[in-house]
Design a protein around this motif. Structure first.
Motif, PDB file in Angstrom:
ATOM      1  N   PHE A 494       0.836  -1.196   0.000  1.00  0.00           N
ATOM      2  CA  PHE A 494       0.000   0.000   0.000  1.00  0.00           C
ATOM      3  C   PHE A 494       0.877   1.254   0.000  1.00  0.00           C
ATOM      4  CE2 PHE A 494      -3.554   2.668   0.571  1.00  0.00           C
ATOM      5  CZ  PHE A 494      -3.156   3.686   1.428  1.00  0.00           C
ATOM      6  N   ARG A 495       0.722   2.059  -1.036  1.00  0.00           N
ATOM      7  CA  ARG A 495       1.383   3.362  -1.105  1.00  0.00           C
ATOM      8  C   ARG A 495       0.402   4.326  -1.776  1.00  0.00           C
ATOM      9  NH1 ARG A 495       6.564   1.948   0.191  1.00  0.00           N
ATOM     10  NH2 ARG A 495       7.228  -0.128  -0.510  1.00  0.00           N
ATOM     11  N   SER A 496       0.249   5.456  -1.219  1.00  0.00           N
ATOM     12  CA  SER A 496      -0.702   6.440  -1.748  1.00  0.00           C
ATOM     13  C   SER A 496      -0.064   7.183  -2.916  1.00  0.00           C
ATOM     14  CB  SER A 496      -1.115   7.419  -0.640  1.00  0.00           C
ATOM     15  OG  SER A 496      -2.103   8.310  -1.112  1.00  0.00           O
ATOM     16  N   ILE A 497      -0.224   6.608  -4.082  1.00  0.00           N
ATOM     17  CA  ILE A 497       0.355   7.189  -5.303  1.00  0.00           C
ATOM     18  C   ILE A 497      -0.775   7.438  -6.293  1.00  0.00           C
ATOM     19  CG2 ILE A 497       1.842   6.733  -7.300  1.00  0.00           C
ATOM     20  CD1 ILE A 497       3.679   5.150  -5.453  1.00  0.00           C
ATOM     21  N   TYR A 498      -0.778   8.628  -6.869  1.00  0.00           N
ATOM     22  CA  TYR A 498      -1.786   9.015  -7.849  1.00  0.00           C
ATOM     23  C   TYR A 498      -1.131   9.154  -9.224  1.00  0.00           C
ATOM     24  CZ  TYR A 498      -5.001   9.916  -4.015  1.00  0.00           C
ATOM     25  OH  TYR A 498      -5.813   9.777  -2.925  1.00  0.00           O
ATOM     26  N   LEU A 499      -1.761   8.563 -10.220  1.00  0.00           N
ATOM     27  CA  LEU A 499      -1.236   8.625 -11.586  1.00  0.00           C
ATOM     28  C   LEU A 499      -2.285   9.195 -12.522  1.00  0.00           C
ATOM     29  CD1 LEU A 499       0.451   5.090 -11.942  1.00  0.00           C
ATOM     30  CD2 LEU A 499       1.533   7.233 -11.237  1.00  0.00           C
ATOM     31  N   ASP A 500      -1.800   9.960 -13.540  1.00  0.00           N
ATOM     32  CA  ASP A 500      -2.752  10.445 -14.543  1.00  0.00           C
ATOM     33  C   ASP A 500      -2.998   9.353 -15.567  1.00  0.00           C
ATOM     34  OD1 ASP A 500      -0.436  12.489 -16.534  1.00  0.00           O
ATOM     35  OD2 ASP A 500      -0.476  10.354 -16.132  1.00  0.00           O
ATOM     36  N   ILE A 501      -3.959   9.607 -16.457  1.00  0.00           N
ATOM     37  CA  ILE A 501      -4.393   8.567 -17.388  1.00  0.00           C
ATOM     38  C   ILE A 501      -3.289   8.122 -18.339  1.00  0.00           C
ATOM     39  CG2 ILE A 501      -5.314  10.211 -19.092  1.00  0.00           C
ATOM     40  CD1 ILE A 501      -7.560   8.170 -19.609  1.00  0.00           C
ATOM     41  N   ASP A 502      -2.410   9.059 -18.759  1.00  0.00           N
ATOM     42  CA  ASP A 502      -1.334   8.711 -19.691  1.00  0.00           C
ATOM     43  C   ASP A 502      -0.327   7.753 -19.073  1.00  0.00           C
ATOM     44  OD1 ASP A 502      -1.295  12.044 -21.124  1.00  0.00           O
ATOM     45  OD2 ASP A 502      -2.408  10.254 -21.712  1.00  0.00           O
ATOM     46  N   THR A 503      -0.211   7.782 -17.749  1.00  0.00           N
ATOM     47  CA  THR A 503       0.687   6.857 -17.062  1.00  0.00           C
ATOM     48  C   THR A 503      -0.073   5.629 -16.571  1.00  0.00           C
ATOM     49  OG1 THR A 503       1.991   8.764 -16.309  1.00  0.00           O
ATOM     50  CG2 THR A 503       2.405   6.641 -15.222  1.00  0.00           C
ATOM     51  N   ALA A 504      -1.302   5.832 -16.090  1.00  0.00           N
ATOM     52  CA  ALA A 504      -2.066   4.740 -15.500  1.00  0.00           C
ATOM     53  C   ALA A 504      -2.384   3.639 -16.504  1.00  0.00           C
ATOM     54  CB  ALA A 504      -3.354   5.284 -14.890  1.00  0.00           C
ATOM     55  N   ILE A 505      -2.778   4.002 -17.725  1.00  0.00           N
ATOM     56  CA  ILE A 505      -3.151   2.973 -18.713  1.00  0.00           C
ATOM     57  C   ILE A 505      -1.969   2.080 -19.080  1.00  0.00           C
ATOM     58  CG2 ILE A 505      -3.829   2.631 -21.124  1.00  0.00           C
ATOM     59  CD1 ILE A 505      -5.947   4.722 -20.775  1.00  0.00           C
TER      60      ILE A 505
END
Length: 604
Positions: A494-505
């Motif tokens: 568990f790590r609170s990391i947020y990614l945008d769509i260009d990275t997440a996909i």
């Protein structure tokens, strides 16, 4: 009884008084004198059969003579001979047995004894005839073996084989019982058309009658019957006119194709549902081949582009429908399709009237039953209004968020539609390997759809919380492959990391490919183990993602950088798309370490 046997039964043994006739006859003749128990006469045929002359045979002891009779026939012969003697030598004694002659050759003999009686009714001589029936017995055995062979053949064939004459069954094999429910005894004598379904009865009777008359009729056709228990069954039937016991008859062979018919009907119904779905969608559906030539378009194409669907068939979609300024971009997308990639993009297109419009295209590969790529299916959504709306609300963040949520929602729906269409198509595929390829494509689509689902439900629609996404994605893959989480445990840091769509996909697709490989290959034969997934922020500009397992490991023979596997190719391509590199470690299982740039530094 043969003609020879009839003659021998009423034979006049006075022929023994004709020595030349007896000596040269093709039947062995002997006369045994009772007072001396010696052979007073034995012709040439007796010498041929036994291998002994009369003089030589007379020198043999009783046990030697009896020893020439086959051991399996001796007791029966002695018992029958004793009964004849006890019956005062009445009538002619007859018995068939085998001998092993002087040369060691086995012969079958049909033997006749006749007693010459004196005035007191006592025998003074026994006249004997030996007929060599070896050839006849051998022929009968061959005939019996041939009959047994064909009987076993007809009983082992998984088809009903029967014969009918005068419209009644006169023969049926055991498989006929399985198909009709009637025993063979119940079938014999029954009219063949009694089993035929009323809807087919008149046609079958007509064909059967014409066939028995020798007229040419259709030899093979499908017919429905009703078995003994009232069940309707479909048969693949073929009939041939034969001559049976001197009368015209029909030899019929029938295969039970009931399940095939049910499957066929299910396919028709499935095709109808599929076509209904396609024709009633609000979007345009296009099928194109590998050269982008249009093979099919649904009715909505007229409303969106102004063309009748017959005008589009055979034309290149990119040349006819795409705006000139965007044809090069479309060409790049077509190249991706040819490699079997699922794609989604927006592009400017042009109607038949020349009016432009913006269209969102979601495409997926189409494969034949052998798994060969034959084209792609595209869902075209008119987003012209959305584009106009986007341009007018740029100043309003809240309105922009609402619009983006709608986009993600529609994209998710479109991807789900594509997934459903692939699932419909895969239901027609029987080959497990091809079916697996369809399933992998569905998982990739679900991976992207889950990103859009998370963005749609996120308070900040520009990024998603990636731990929650990974957990949902892994749960979905476990369910897809039917793997028990108790046998193969997934450990996600568990790590609170947020990614945008260009990275997440790309990250989601990498996780999908590597975790899928773990579930499919790392733990064979119900082997237990663990899968470990961790995404860490290395520094201000980079992330590090680790996916490893303690399973069987990737064979040394597989070169990751030159792999034929589509999944491993995707991992390499997507990592490069993120500006990163992949390290493969083959110790205690398999470990992939991927170091990649953060989105803002990647854009720079």
């Amino acid at each position: 009884m043969t003609e020879l046997e009839k003659q021998l039964e009423s034979y006049d043994f006075s022929l023994f008084s004709y020595p030349k006739v007896v000596e040269n006859a093709p039947i062995a003749f002997t006369r045994v004198l009772q007072d001396t128990q010696g052979y007073a006469l034995a012709n040439k045929e007796f010498t041929r059969q036994s291998g002994y002359s009369r003089q030589e045979f007379n020198s043999l002891k009783d046990e030697e003579i009896l020893g020439s009779i086959h051991k399996d026939d001796l007791n029966g012969f002695l018992k029958a001979h004793e009964e004849w003697c006890n019956n005062n030598f009445r009538d002619t004694f007859r018995y068939m047995y085998r001998i092993i002659n002087r040369e060691g050759k086995t012969l079958w003999l049909d033997v006749y004894y006749y007693a010459e009686l004196d005035e007191e009714g006592k025998p003074y001589a026994i006249d004997q005839i030996y007929v060599d029936i070896t050839d006849r017995i051998n022929y009968e055995n061959l005939l019996r073996e041939s009959e047994d062979k064909y009987r076993r053949l007809t009983e082992s064939v998984p088809a009903a084989i029967f014969i009918y004459s005068d419209n009644r069954f006169i023969y049926g094999n055991e498989y006929s019982v399985k198909i009709t429910g009637y025993s063979v005894e119940e079938m014999i004598g029954k009219h063949f058309w009694e089993l035929v379904h009323p809807d087919f009865r008149d046609d079958v009777i007509k064909k059967g009658s014409e066939r028995l008359k020798g007229n040419e009729v259709q030899s093979r056709y499908d017919v429905k019957i009703i078995d003994k228990y009232g069940n309707e069954k479909w048969l693949d039937y073929s009939g041939t006119l034969i001559n049976y016991l001197g009368k015209p008859a029909v030899l019929g062979i029938a295969y039970d194709i009931t399940e095939h018919k049910k499957t066929q009907q299910a396919l028709i119904e499935s095709e109808l549902k599929y076509r209904t779905l396609v024709e009633n969608m609000s979007e345009v559906i296009l099928y194109v081949d590998n050269n982008d030539r249009i093979l099919f378009a649904n009715d909505n194409v007229t409303e969106m582009f102004g063309y009748d669907k017959t005008e589009l068939t055979g034309h290149f979609a990119g040349e006819l429908l795409v705006d000139e300024d965007y044809r090069e971009a479309m060409s790049d997308r077509i190249k991706l399709r040819r490699h079997g990639f699922t794609d989604r993009f927006e592009i400017k297109m042009r109607k038949k009237s020349g009016e432009s419009l913006w269209v969102e295209i979601s495409s997926a590969p189409l494969r034949d039953n052998s798994g060969n790529l034959i084209g792609s299916i595209g869902i075209y959504s008119d987003i012209s209004e959305r584009k106009t709306y986007e341009n007018t609300i740029e100043s309003s963040l809240q309105q922009k968020d609402l619009l983006l949520k709608e986009i993600h929602h529609r994209v998710k729906n479109n991807l789900q539609i594509i997934s459903s269409l692939i699932k419909l198509q895969s239901s027609h595929v029987k080959d497990k390997e091809i079916h697996s390829l369809f399933a992998e494509s569905q998982n990739r689509i679900k991976t992207m759809a889950l990103i859009h689902e998370k963005l749609y439900r996120s308070k900040d629609i520009s990024v998603i919380e990636f731990y929650d996404y990974i957990k949902n994605l892994v749960d979905s893959l476990y369910a897809s492959y039917g793997i028990s989480p108790d046998r193969v445990k997934a450990k996600i840091e568990f790590r609170s990391i947020y990614l945008d769509i260009d990275t997440a996909i790309p990250c989601g697709l990498i996780i999908n490919e590597l975790v899928s490989n773990c579930l499919k290959y790392a733990f064979p034969n119900l082997m237990k183990g663990n899968i470990f997934i961790d995404l860490t922020e290395q520094n201000d500009i980079e992330y590090k993602m680790i996916i490893k397992d303690n399973g069987a490991g990737i064979p040394e023979t597989i070169d990751f950088n030159n792999s034929a596997s589509l999944g491993l190719k995707l991992v390499k391509i997507l990592s490069e798309q993120l500006g990163g590199n992949v390290e493969l470690i083959r110790e205690n299982g398999t470990e992939f370490r991927i170091l990649f740039k953060k989105a803002n530094y990647l854009r720079k």
